[in-house]
Structure formats: C-alpha cells, structure tokens
Design an enzyme around this catalytic site. Structure first.
Site, PDB file in Angstrom:
ATOM      1  N   GLU A 217       0.663  -1.453   0.392  1.00  0.00           N
ATOM      2  CA  GLU A 217       0.089   0.364  -0.067  1.00  0.00           C
ATOM      3  C   GLU A 217       0.995   1.380  -0.031  1.00  0.00           C
ATOM      4  OE1 GLU A 217      -2.680  -0.325   2.917  1.00  0.00           O
ATOM      5  OE2 GLU A 217      -4.185  -2.026   2.021  1.00  0.00           O
TER       6      GLU A 217
ATOM      7  N   GLU B  81      -3.953  -8.722  -1.486  1.00  0.00           N
ATOM      8  CA  GLU B  81      -4.974  -8.987   0.100  1.00  0.00           C
ATOM      9  C   GLU B  81      -6.134  -8.323  -0.234  1.00  0.00           C
ATOM     10  OE1 GLU B  81      -2.321  -6.416   2.793  1.00  0.00           O
ATOM     11  OE2 GLU B  81      -4.915  -6.070   3.596  1.00  0.00           O
TER      12      GLU B  81
END
Length: 445
Positions: free
Chosen positions: A200, A298
């Site tokens: 991220e 994810e």
C-alpha cells in the site's frame, strides 16, 4: 457420452456447506430460455495460479495459542487438497506489519552493512507454520513477500509507522535487505517466489507504512531492486508492483510499465479490494500491458470479527468473480486465522478472517468467507484456464474455468433475496438450474 453437471451449493438458509446436490443431465439442442449462461470452452483467457492466504505473525501466533488438534484441523482445512481449500499460495511480511505483535526489523541499531541481519524472530511462529502448511499441501507454496516499512532510521520520518519515505541514500541498502530476506528464508527451506515493492504505497497508516509515488516506485525497481536482484542471482524472483487498491491501479501500472527499463524487471501488478470494486480497471491494465500479470495480494473484512455474518462470504465471492473475469491470475487472502478480537494487531486495526480461533475458550469458528472461497479453490485447480462465458441476468454473477483434465467449473453467485432459475448452455447441450437465495453454487461439467 452424455454430458452431466455436478451441483454443489452453500446457501444462507441451509446449515450444510458445500452441499452435494447430485448431478444434472444435459439435453441435446439449444435452449430457448432468454435467461442463460453460455459457456464456450474454445475461448481461453488467463491461466490460474492458485489461492492462498497470508502467514502474518498475528495469524501464526494465534495458531500457537490453540490446541494441537485445532492447529492440525486448521492446517487441513486450508492446505489439504482433498478435504480443505487446497491453498498453494501464501504471503509473508518483510519486517513487521500491522498484524505483528509490535514493530520490529531484522537488524540491530543503524546497521548500514546489514551485518546483524537475522530472521530469527520469524523462526518462532511464522516459519514453523509455513513448513507445516507445505507438509499438509504436499508441495512447496508460491510465496509473495511484501515489506510494510523499512527500519525507522532508513526513513524520512524516523519511524516505521505513519508513512514517511525511504531516504534516497538507503535505496541500494533497502534493495539488498530484500535479497538477505529471500536468502535467509530459503536457507530455512521456504522458497520465496517473489516480492512486492511496498504494501500500500499510497497510504499513510498509523501502522507500518512507507509511501512511494509511481515515479519513485518505478525508479526504485529500475535503478536499485532490479539490478541488485540480478547481481545476486535472483533474476528468477518475481517483482510485483502497486500492491494496493484497484481505484488508481491503471495510473500506477501505466507509469511503471511504460518505462521499458523498469518493466523488464516486473512480473505484474498486485491489487487489494479496499475502497473500490472497479474490476474493469484490471482489464484496462491487462489490455495496455498484456505480457504482464495480475495478482490479488490482499483483502479482508475490516472492523473486527463478524461471526456468522453472511455478507462477508458474499464480498469474497463478488470480488473473486469480478477480478477473475478481468484477467486476475491468483488470489491471496489476508490473515488465514485471527483471534477472538480480530487480532492481535499492534495498533488495534482489528479485522475478520475466514477462520477465527477463540484463544480464551479454544473454540474454532469457520466463517461464511471460508466456505465461499472453497467454492472456487476446491474446484478451480492451478493451471486451469478461464473460458468464454456470457450471462444476461444481472441478479447473478458467474465465472467459468477449464481444468487441465478437461472438466469445466462454473461458479454462480446469487446475492439476492430470491432463488434464481437459469439455463446453462455448453456447445450443443443445455441444462436447467435453480439456485437458492443468498447462495453460491459450483457446477462441475
């Protein structure tokens, strides 16, 4: 030989999961039903790599807190090819992540030569569990390793949490850190298939995080990680970019993959499901860069444990189908197991998982998400190819794959409050089907 179709269903109103509803026989001819799923096995798309989940410190620590019987049952539930989900993929974190017991790194102090580098911490919970998972799966697992943050002293903000950036002078050292991690894990007998650049990279989180612009990620691959992997004989390791949400995946992939000097090192793009369900963004990346790959790295249900919730499983299925139909090649869930709080998590960022282990009462809970994932992973095998499918019913979602043995696997999701009837047409044969409300069905042809 007359074609038949095995029917397996999990429905909200039925206690029995993966219920075998027997076989349906096809009729010769073409259906006149306007409500039809047409499957064309001659049209082939991407090859499927497999399914898996993340081996976080939190998950493997939780596994150490349950009885040996439960631990064995959970391993079987995920990794056994016959009884379980048949997982073959996995994800680990380089240094700590939010689902670690605390912030930690693999070096002592400001060790700019990495002489103190050691993964000893992972030998307590993570490595033993991965070894047991491989034993249950009866094969090596395809493992992606992702960093959440470099050591604090390598960063502009001087801490592992709350974003910050990698300092320019430490780019080569940080790239070498990945090499050390891969070598150390493989010395333990755990092969690392590939790495992502950063978990991220567009998020400043209260937990372990580090920001990269698209240009910074591109240049880190091109000038540091790619060449250092090559210099250390790791040219076969896959490099995954982005590893973040679908919303701006097109912009990120375009910036990096349009540069041939960076792109030559990149296997593909990783995506998460938070924020966006713009599945077609994956197709846009595929169409622009058809020689690169797409991997789901994810996804989880945020906000803590939701025992017995049905919408959680539906979210998994909706996202899996949406991504599969847009060129996804593999699916890695987040934590395989969490405790009764949805942790442990060193900043209180609690989440749900397909299996929840109550460490206070030593009870194990299988959530709807576990069974929903199984409708795909138990039947769509690694090496399967997605095949042509058209659907004109907006009340259901569907995808179809052809396994290497020739069998066709059709998965149909019904999130509505009504049962749904439709016809499945395959070449010159058809069969009429009805699925229950709030259900998922797998058909093996």
């Amino acid at each position: 030989m007359e074609r038949s179709m095995r029917f397996i269903q999990t429905a909200k109103d039925d206690q029995e999961k993966w219920k075998d509803k027997g076989s349906l026989s096809f009729k010769k001819g073409t259906t006149s039903d306007s409500n039809v799923i047409r499957i064309n096995p001659e049209i082939e798309y991407q090859e499927w790599i497999g399914f898996g989940g993340a081996f976080t410190e939190a998950a493997t620590y939780t596994m150490s807190k349950v009885s040996e019987t439960h631990r064995s049952n959970i391993l079987r539930a995920y990794y056994n090819k016959e009884e379980g989900l048949g997982y073959t993929l996995g994800r680990t974190h380089i240094n700590s992540c939010d689902f670690s017991l605390e912030n930690y790194t693999y070096v002592e102090n400001e060790d700019t030569k990495l002489e103190t580098f050691s993964i000893q911490r992972e030998q307590k919970y993570v490595i033993p569990f991965i070894k047991d998972a491989m034993k249950e799966a009866e094969q090596e697992l395809t493992i992606l390793a992702s960093p959440w943050s470099p050591p604090a002293w390598m960063k502009t903000n001087g801490e592992m949490n709350n974003g910050g950036k990698l300092k320019a002078e430490y780019r080569d050292l940080w790239a070498t850190y990945y090499v050390k991690y891969i070598e150390a894990m493989e010395k333990e007998g755990i092969p690392i298939w590939g790495v992502s650049i950063q978990n991220e990279p567009e998020a400043t989180q209260t937990w372990d995080s580090c920001r990269y612009t698209a240009e910074e990620e591109r240049d880190f691959i091109k000038n540091h990680l790619g060449p250092i992997f090559e210099a250390n004989g790791l040219h076969d390791k896959k490099i995954v970019i982005w590893d973040h949400n679908r919303d701006i995946i097109v912009e990120r992939a375009t910036t990096i993959l349009s540069d041939p000097e960076a792109a030559k090192y990149v296997w593909g793009t990783g995506n998460h499901w938070y924020v966006s369900e713009d599945f077609e963004n994956l197709s846009m990346v595929h169409e622009a860069f058809p020689d690169k790959h797409l991997l789901f790295t994810e996804g989880c249900i945020e906000g803590g444990v939701q025992l017995g919730a049905w919408h959680t499983g539906e979210r998994y299925a909706r996202n899996i189908i949406g991504d599969m139909n847009n060129w996804l090649e593999g699916f890695i869930d987040w934590n395989i197991v969490l405790d009764e709080n949805g942790g442990p998590n060193h900043v209180g960022n609690y989440c749900d998982a397909p299996i929840i282990a109550d460490t206070k009462t030593d009870e194990i809970h299988y959530n709807s998400s576990y069974y929903y994932i199984g409708h795909f992973s138990k039947f769509i095998k690694p090496g399967a190819k997605r095949i042509g499918l058209t659907l004109n019913n907006e009340n259901i979602a569907a995808t179809a794959f052809k396994n290497n043995n020739g069998e066709i696997v059709l998965v149909v999701l019904n999130e509505t409050e009504l049962g749904q009837s439709f016809t499945v047409q395959v070449e010159g044969e058809y069969v009429e089907v009805e699925v229950e409300r709030r259900s998922i069905a797998t058909f093996i042809i």
